[in-house]
Design a protein around this motif. Structure first.
Motif, PDB file in Angstrom:
ATOM      1  N   LEU A   1       9.441   2.648   5.314  1.00 23.08           N
ATOM      2  CA  LEU A   1       9.604   2.625   3.727  1.00 23.08           C
ATOM      3  C   LEU A   1       9.246   3.753   3.715  1.00 23.08           C
ATOM      4  O   LEU A   1      10.433   3.940   1.827  1.00 23.08           O
ATOM      5  CB  LEU A   1       8.372   1.394   3.151  1.00 23.08           C
ATOM      6  N   TRP A   2       9.018   4.517   4.424  1.00 26.40           N
ATOM      7  CA  TRP A   2       8.817   5.946   3.630  1.00 26.40           C
ATOM      8  C   TRP A   2       9.367   7.259   4.672  1.00 26.40           C
ATOM      9  O   TRP A   2       8.296   7.971   5.579  1.00 26.40           O
ATOM     10  CB  TRP A   2       7.584   6.561   2.811  1.00 26.40           C
ATOM     11  N   PRO A   3      10.021   6.971   5.357  1.00 24.47           N
ATOM     12  CA  PRO A   3      10.594   7.354   6.369  1.00 24.47           C
ATOM     13  C   PRO A   3      10.276   8.704   6.397  1.00 24.47           C
ATOM     14  O   PRO A   3      10.272   9.913   7.941  1.00 24.47           O
ATOM     15  CB  PRO A   3      12.582   7.225   6.821  1.00 24.47           C
ATOM     16  N   GLU A   4      10.891   9.541   5.948  1.00 21.85           N
ATOM     17  CA  GLU A   4      10.495  11.351   5.318  1.00 21.85           C
ATOM     18  C   GLU A   4       8.943  11.719   5.369  1.00 21.85           C
ATOM     19  O   GLU A   4       9.073  12.943   5.780  1.00 21.85           O
ATOM     20  CB  GLU A   4      11.725  11.874   4.418  1.00 21.85           C
ATOM     21  N   LEU A   5       8.367  10.890   5.305  1.00 22.46           N
ATOM     22  CA  LEU A   5       7.004  11.312   5.177  1.00 22.46           C
ATOM     23  C   LEU A   5       6.071  11.486   6.430  1.00 22.46           C
ATOM     24  O   LEU A   5       6.508  11.474   7.179  1.00 22.46           O
ATOM     25  CB  LEU A   5       6.037  10.459   4.858  1.00 22.46           C
ATOM     26  N   ASP A   6       6.041  12.795   7.205  1.00 25.88           N
ATOM     27  CA  ASP A   6       4.995  13.422   7.458  1.00 25.88           C
ATOM     28  C   ASP A   6       4.005  12.606   7.783  1.00 25.88           C
ATOM     29  O   ASP A   6       2.392  13.182   6.627  1.00 25.88           O
ATOM     30  CB  ASP A   6       4.718  14.626   7.651  1.00 25.88           C
ATOM     31  N   VAL A   7       3.983  11.746   8.426  1.00 30.71           N
ATOM     32  CA  VAL A   7       2.128  10.611   8.240  1.00 30.71           C
ATOM     33  C   VAL A   7       1.256  11.296   9.998  1.00 30.71           C
ATOM     34  O   VAL A   7       1.765  11.758  10.884  1.00 30.71           O
ATOM     35  CB  VAL A   7       2.740   9.527   8.985  1.00 30.71           C
ATOM     36  N   VAL A   8       0.313  11.609   9.202  1.00 28.93           N
ATOM     37  CA  VAL A   8      -0.731  11.436  10.293  1.00 28.93           C
ATOM     38  C   VAL A   8      -1.791  10.336   9.938  1.00 28.93           C
ATOM     39  O   VAL A   8      -2.055   9.803   8.693  1.00 28.93           O
ATOM     40  CB  VAL A   8      -1.822  12.733  10.183  1.00 28.93           C
TER      41      VAL A   8
ATOM     42  N   ALA B   1       0.991  13.068   4.559  1.00 26.94           N
ATOM     43  CA  ALA B   1       0.412  12.522   3.964  1.00 26.94           C
ATOM     44  C   ALA B   1      -0.434  11.432   5.423  1.00 26.94           C
ATOM     45  O   ALA B   1      -0.032  11.232   6.426  1.00 26.94           O
ATOM     46  CB  ALA B   1       0.713  11.058   3.447  1.00 26.94           C
ATOM     47  N   THR B   2      -1.945  11.621   5.520  1.00 25.97           N
ATOM     48  CA  THR B   2      -2.919  10.783   6.379  1.00 25.97           C
ATOM     49  C   THR B   2      -3.118   9.677   5.549  1.00 25.97           C
ATOM     50  O   THR B   2      -4.242   9.254   4.903  1.00 25.97           O
ATOM     51  CB  THR B   2      -4.083  12.177   6.045  1.00 25.97           C
ATOM     52  N   LEU B   3      -3.186   8.889   6.971  1.00 24.54           N
ATOM     53  CA  LEU B   3      -3.417   7.688   6.642  1.00 24.54           C
ATOM     54  C   LEU B   3      -4.295   6.680   6.958  1.00 24.54           C
ATOM     55  O   LEU B   3      -4.535   6.839   8.405  1.00 24.54           O
ATOM     56  CB  LEU B   3      -2.070   6.380   7.280  1.00 24.54           C
TER      57      LEU B   3
ATOM     58  N   ASN C   1       0.770  -1.494   0.330  1.00 22.02           N
ATOM     59  CA  ASN C   1       0.049  -0.016  -0.348  1.00 22.02           C
ATOM     60  C   ASN C   1       0.923   1.422   0.188  1.00 22.02           C
ATOM     61  O   ASN C   1       0.641   2.638  -0.765  1.00 22.02           O
ATOM     62  CB  ASN C   1      -0.771   0.018   1.337  1.00 22.02           C
ATOM     63  N   ILE C   2       1.768   1.594   0.860  1.00 22.09           N
ATOM     64  CA  ILE C   2       2.774   2.418   1.099  1.00 22.09           C
ATOM     65  C   ILE C   2       3.376   2.850  -0.405  1.00 22.09           C
ATOM     66  O   ILE C   2       4.235   3.175  -0.703  1.00 22.09           O
ATOM     67  CB  ILE C   2       3.774   2.355   2.531  1.00 22.09           C
TER      68      ILE C   2
END
Length: 219
Positions: A144-151, A125-127, A107-108
């Motif tokens: 898998l996407w460490p630099e992504l700011d995740v909510v 991104a909002t997961l 998915n990611i």
């Protein structure tokens, strides 16, 4: 007909796991909502809410099929999610569909690839997932996407209402137990970053395994 009432004998342990998987992230604007495919159409509905509220300018629905979803969503999870979003009034140009992923890692990865192919720069991104998938989605994305700011976000339903919405208490508990096991084992397999697990969560997990909620365990 499946039962939808959570037995009192299991309630405390199920609530312990339910609370553990909720990341308690504050909803805020991000570059995209990523709706993770599953049997829960509420993922699509809550992604639509985020779009309507101006929290995201676009939605990516991601997911093919799994044994737990093929009967409900025979054309693929993301395809059905998109159709639901369109029916709720989201314009087609605001939706992207990734229809090959068969697990959270894909998915990611596949969503990241799709956005890159479309030339869409994403820093946050909002997961959007099932409530009990939040922690696993977070740990997978940060691997898998460490630099992504995740909510992390889910449809805000209490446990009992969520069980009724799914229509099968055993299915919900089995999935909760399975996701807890994945938090434990996936880091050593390279699929996710480690997550702290309090002793009371691990104890609740083991009691539910002993009680027979094992259909979603990795063998």
């Amino acid at each position: 007909m499946p039962e939808t009432l959570l037995p009192d004998g299991y309630r405390a342990d199920v609530e312990t796991l339910w609370d553990y998987h909720e990341m308690h992230h504050a909803i805020r604007p991000t570059d995209v909502a990523i709706g993770l495919g599953s049997h829960d159409l509420g993922v699509a509905a809550f992604s639509v809410e985020l779009y309507r509220e101006g929290m995201v300018p676009r939605i990516v629905f991601t997911g093919a099929n799994a044994p737990t979803t093929v009967e409900r969503f025979p054309r693929g999870e993301a395809v059905h999610y998109r159709e639901h979003a369109l029916a709720l009034g989201v314009p087609d140009e605001a939706i992207l569909v990734e229809f090959e992923a068969t697990n959270t890692g894909q998915n990611i990865e596949f969503t990241r690839r799709l956005l890159a192919e479309r030339g869409i720069e994403v820093r946050s991104a909002t997961l959007v997932s099932r409530p009990y998938q939040q922690r696993r989605a977070y740990s997978t994305a940060k691997k898998l996407w460490p630099e992504l700011d995740v909510v992390c976000a889910s449809r805000p339903l209490p446990l009992d209402e969520y069980i009724v919405s799914i229509g099968d208490v055993n299915r919900v508990v089995d999935m909760l137990v399975g996701d807890t096991q994945r938090i434990m084992v996936y880091p050593s397999q390279g699929f996710a970053i480690p997550q702290e697990m309090p002793s009371e969560v691990e104890a609740a997990y083991r009691r539910l395994v002993e009680a027979g909620f094992t259909s979603r365990l990795i063998r």
